[in-house]
Enzyme design. Structure first.
Site, PDB file in Angstrom:
ATOM      1  N   ASP A  80       0.726  -1.182   0.023  1.00 58.40           N
ATOM      2  CA  ASP A  80       0.025   0.071  -0.103  1.00 58.40           C
ATOM      3  C   ASP A  80       0.845   1.354   0.089  1.00 58.40           C
ATOM      4  OD1 ASP A  80       1.006  -0.707   2.722  1.00 58.40           O
ATOM      5  OD2 ASP A  80      -0.699   1.093   3.432  1.00 58.40           O
ATOM      6  N   GLU A 175       0.168  -1.201   5.513  1.00 53.86           N
ATOM      7  CA  GLU A 175       1.280  -1.037   6.436  1.00 53.86           C
ATOM      8  C   GLU A 175       1.075   0.450   6.880  1.00 53.86           C
ATOM      9  OE1 GLU A 175       5.337   0.896   7.716  1.00 53.86           O
ATOM     10  OE2 GLU A 175       4.065   1.426   5.773  1.00 53.86           O
TER      11      GLU A 175
END
Length: 408
Positions: A80, A175
């Site tokens: 991400d 994350e």
């Protein structure tokens, strides 16, 4: 074999922005598109035990080529990108033989990356830089880490003569919103030790990070016509401002560095009647971290005494802790990373992370996991850039670390 740059330029085309305050993992379904592509790529290059799950995690194995009993090493990166700025329709551009001067990212919009603001740019003179067009982030955090791990993986799989133990690979979602290892299968991953490849400039080795908490204020005001408000109105927005002024001014991230912790107001919304504020609280020192949380609650209690019980509600939740105490018993992880860099002519930069990584939480899940550089700079913004030469050197560092463990 695709170069690390070719891989990186492919991965940044995937929009994988994660979102806060979402119950689902991943927080955005679009992250799974990159997960599927990475799983297919791992299979194509010959990795074994490749799998994904409903949460978007990707796992794969590079089988051992050595008959010696060697530790199982893991390498992890996240898919991400930050929601601080758009990661959709990223248009990367390569500046060959960078001249060390200001870079016009977008002539039409007059977006310029100036060396006066980012003096670290000058050290990359003569190298090849990948930059944005100024309208999005680049995504080197952490697609550079993914590209470097994938290049390392294919190198090992296409050169079985390289002696090494079992290598495990993991790619995680979310994350950036602090949920990257909520469903990480540590037992199934099967590594004894691991590294996240999620740091900044070339040479960084990080095994100290913030203790972190998320904090929310829920403020209930009293709205009434301003013409008759005296003694009756309680302006929730003004209470939020009053709360902020009671926090230590010097403990704002704008004024802190190195090991200094902070309180950061990250969002504020509402009206006279009600308001919500979100904070993050950070400190490397566990005692100071607990003191910060206590102060946050104490201010809320004070405002309740002043304006009436139930006016201000503080909700605090720990996010992750400093990995240092979990890494120090396995300091060989740092020693070997340092040695690998030195043998390759890279100066190790051992610094505390002013943030956190998946590795911080994994270290408390019985997988000691310090963090290594990707070679990127200016993460989470339109001025993000990365040196191609740095990315290539990181892949050499990963292979050298594996060689060091294989020869011990």
């Amino acid at each position: 074999m695709k170069s690390v740059v070719e891989r990186f330029l492919k991965y940044v085309k995937f929009d994988t922005q994660s979102l806060e305050d979402m119950e689902a993992v991943p927080s955005t379904e679009k992250q799974k598109k990159l997960a599927v592509a990475l799983a297919e790529e791992l299979k194509e290059i010959g990795a074994k035990n490749v799998r994904t799950d409903e949460h978007g995690y990707v796992y794969g194995t590079i089988p051992a080529t050595s008959n010696k009993k060697l530790p199982v090493l893991g390498f992890i990166a996240h898919m991400d990108t930050s929601n601080a700025i758009s990661g959709k329709d990223v248009k990367p551009r390569i500046i060959e033989n960078y001249d060390g001067k200001d870079i016009v990212l977008n002539e039409e919009l007059k977006i310029i990356m100036e060396t006066s603001q980012y003096p670290a740019m000058e050290k990359y003179a003569g190298q090849d830089l990948i930059v944005t067009d100024g309208t999005t982030l680049l995504g080197a955090d952490d697609k550079a880490g993914i590209a470097e791990i994938m290049f390392m993986a294919e190198t090992l799989l296409t050169h079985p003569e390289i002696e090494h133990g079992t290598i495990q690979i993991g790619f995680t979602p979310d994350e950036e919103v602090g949920r990257g290892v909520d469903f990480f299968d540590v037992e199934g991953f099967g590594a004894d030790f691991a590294y996240t490849i999620d740091g900044g400039e070339l040479g960084e080795i990080e095994y100290e990070n913030f203790n972190a908490a998320a904090a929310k204020l829920i403020i209930q005001g009293t709205s009434i016509h301003p013409g008759s408000a005296k003694g009756k109105m309680i302006n929730a927005l003004l209470l939020a401002m009053e709360f902020q002024t009671m926090l230590p001014v010097e403990q704002n991230p704008m004024f802190t560095e190195n090991y200094e912790g902070f309180f950061m107001l990250s969002s504020l919304e509402g009206s006279v009647d009600s308001a919500k504020a979100s904070y993050i609280i950070r400190d490397h020192d566990k005692v100071k971290f607990e003191e910060k949380k206590a102060r946050f609650q104490k201010i809320a209690d004070y405002l309740n005494d002043k304006y009436g019980d139930g006016t201000v509600k503080a909700v605090l939740k720990d996010s992750y802790y400093n990995m240092k105490e979990m890494i120090e018993p396995h300091i060989h992880l740092i020693d070997n990373a340092r040695k690998a860099m030195e043998e390759l002519g890279v100066t190790p930069i051992v610094v505390p992370i002013r943030g956190g990584t998946d590795g911080a939480r994994l270290s408390y899940m019985n997988l000691p996991c310090p963090n290594l550089c990707t070679g990127g700079n200016n993460f989470h913004g339109r001025y993000e850039y990365i040196s191609i030469q740095s990315m290539e050197k990181v892949t050499e560092i990963l292979l050298k670390i594996i060689a060091l463990y294989s020869n011990q």
